[in-house]
Design a protein around this motif. Structure first.
Motif, short mmCIF file in Angstrom:
data_model
loop_
_atom_site.label_atom_id
_atom_site.label_comp_id
_atom_site.label_asym_id
_atom_site.label_seq_id
_atom_site.Cartn_x
_atom_site.Cartn_y
_atom_site.Cartn_z
N LEU A 103 0.82 -1.21 0.00
CA LEU A 103 0.00 0.00 0.00
C LEU A 103 0.86 1.26 0.00
CD1 LEU A 103 -2.79 1.29 0.17
CD2 LEU A 103 -2.66 1.09 2.67
N CYS A 104 1.97 1.26 0.75
CA CYS A 104 2.81 2.46 0.82
C CYS A 104 3.41 2.80 -0.54
CB CYS A 104 3.91 2.28 1.85
SG CYS A 104 5.00 0.88 1.54
N PHE A 105 3.80 1.75 -1.30
CA PHE A 105 4.35 2.00 -2.63
C PHE A 105 3.28 2.49 -3.58
CE2 PHE A 105 7.51 -0.97 -0.90
CZ PHE A 105 8.67 -0.27 -1.19
N ARG A 106 2.07 1.96 -3.45
CA ARG A 106 0.97 2.43 -4.32
C ARG A 106 0.66 3.90 -4.04
NH1 ARG A 106 -3.87 -1.48 -3.51
NH2 ARG A 106 -2.71 -2.19 -1.67
N ARG A 107 0.65 4.27 -2.78
CA ARG A 107 0.38 5.66 -2.45
C ARG A 107 1.50 6.57 -2.94
NH1 ARG A 107 -2.06 5.42 3.76
NH2 ARG A 107 -4.08 4.47 3.20
N PHE A 108 2.74 6.11 -2.78
CA PHE A 108 3.87 6.91 -3.26
C PHE A 108 3.81 7.07 -4.77
CE2 PHE A 108 8.24 7.19 -4.87
CZ PHE A 108 8.64 8.37 -4.26
N ARG A 109 3.50 5.98 -5.49
CA ARG A 109 3.39 6.07 -6.94
C ARG A 109 2.25 6.97 -7.36
NH1 ARG A 109 2.92 0.51 -10.16
NH2 ARG A 109 0.95 0.44 -8.98
N TRP A 110 1.15 6.91 -6.61
CA TRP A 110 0.02 7.79 -6.91
C TRP A 110 0.41 9.25 -6.67
CZ3 TRP A 110 -2.54 11.08 -3.51
CH2 TRP A 110 -3.70 11.70 -4.01
#
Length: 385
Positions: A103-110
């Motif tokens: 989830l943290c990587f998805r938020r960072f990518r977003w």
């Protein structure tokens, strides 16, 4: 409407120091701080009430229409049952792969994708140069903020006189809003920006002259390497002579302007130092007079600010207006942060003249960007007609 809102802001800047000053004079600084705290809490309630009221009376604000055909396609795929096809299977597999990412990587990518899309939308706007020009104007020490007032104290300006100058500056800003509406009706929006830019640059010449005028504490040897500065700081050197225009504090040059609270008397008007000997006022007030003359008359800047704001409102499509204005605000704050970094790098009163020159260079660059935008806009208008 923009000019009217700015007038309200300037009138508030006139009345607020007067009200708080009276409270601090009749009561105490602690009561004044409590008054400011209570006023902000009350203003928060009023602001929330009016924003919620606007949100209710304008139903369109609660509806976000799709801005991309892909969004509509995705909406159809989600909202309607679709036959099992190879394309749908690929889409399903891709969605499962995305969910496997932490989830943290998805938020960072977003977040990175959002910043990239916002900047690209901002960059492709026809008013990009005008917006960047406005952002560059935020990298300046030539305003009535804590930096300029702190420098004024070192030059022997009292707190009461500074309050009066702040009121005069707000009146000048109020006149700038009136000038904006008249210039726009007479010469048009783009030409109003050109006139405001030229007037602003002309007013800043007073600030440049103040750097070299009698009474200025500027030490140009600070532009040299560090060892050159040390050699010039010996007794009889340039640095020791230039410091006669500032309040000398005990200790070395690296000592902060406010060493400790024990050496300071906090009064209702200003800050007084125990270790300031009598007769330390500058030999001439010409420099500080020219500085504040330029700062006050440069409040014509409000005309340029209103011009760029109006351009952003009129030329950007509604679907991208929020994103572009968000990026514009971010650029403004980023350039404002840069001017604080400048002051941290050069904190002494002897450095202020160098900061003035750097500020004028940034402002000139910003107005040059607007001139480039105006040239392109007028050229495109001639070609279209």
């Amino acid at each position: 409407m923009n000019a009217t809102m700015r007038r309200i802001d300037q009138v508030t800047n006139i009345l607020a120091p007067l009200a708080v000053g009276q409270v601090m004079t009749l009561a105490s600084n602690v009561v004044g701080c409590g008054f400011i705290l209570g006023w902000n809490l009350l203003s928060l309630i009023v602001e929330f009430f009016f924003l919620s009221r606007v949100y209710r009376i304008v139903p369109a604000l609660s509806v976000k229409p799709p801005t991309d055909e892909d969004d509509q396609v995705c909406f159809k795929l989600v909202g309607q049952p679709q036959a099992l096809t190879e394309g749908n299977c690929n889409l399903s597999v891709h969605s499962k792969d995305i969910t496997k990412v932490p989830l943290c990587f998805r938020r960072f990518r977003w977040l990175v994708s959002t910043c990239k899309d916002g900047w690209m939308a901002y960059y492709h706007q026809p008013v990009f140069l005008a917006g960047m020009g406005l952002a560059f104007l935020y990298t300046t020490v030539l305003g009535f903020d804590c930096i300029t007032t702190g420098y004024a104290y070192t030059q022997g300006i009292s707190g009461s006189l500074l309050s009066l100058l702040m009121g005069v500056s707000a009146v000048a800003g109020l006149m700038g809003t009136i000038m904006f509406t008249r210039l726009r009706k007479t010469y048009g929006l783009i030409n109003t920006g050109i006139i405001s830019s030229c007037l602003h640059l002309g007013c800043l010449l007073f600030c440049v002259c103040s750097v070299f005028a009698p009474g200025s504490p500027v030490d140009l040897s600070l532009l040299m390497p560090y060892f050159t500065y040390n050699s010039s700081a010996e007794p009889g050197g340039m640095a020791s002579q230039s410091q006669k225009h500032t309040y000398p504090l005990t200790g070395g040059n690296n000592q902060p302007l406010l060493p400790d609270r024990s050496s300071i008397h906090w009064t209702n008007n200003t800050v007084l130092f125990d270790n300031v000997p009598p007769g330390t006022a500058p030999e001439s007030y010409i420099s500080i007079i020219l500085l504040f003359l330029g700062v006050i008359t440069a409040r014509i800047l409000w005309s340029f600010d209103l011009t760029v704001t109006q351009l952003l409102q009129e030329t950007i499509c509604e679907s991208e207006r929020g994103v572009v204005n968000g990026v514009q605000s971010s650029m403004n704050y980023l350039m404002d942060l840069l001017h604080f970094i400048m002051v941290i790098s050069a904190p002494q009163p002897e450095h202020f003249g160098i900061l003035v020159i750097i500020s004028v260079l940034f402002i000139t660059t910003g107005h040059t960007m607007y001139f480039m935008y105006a040239y392109k806009a007028k050229r495109k208008h001639r070609l279209d007609t």
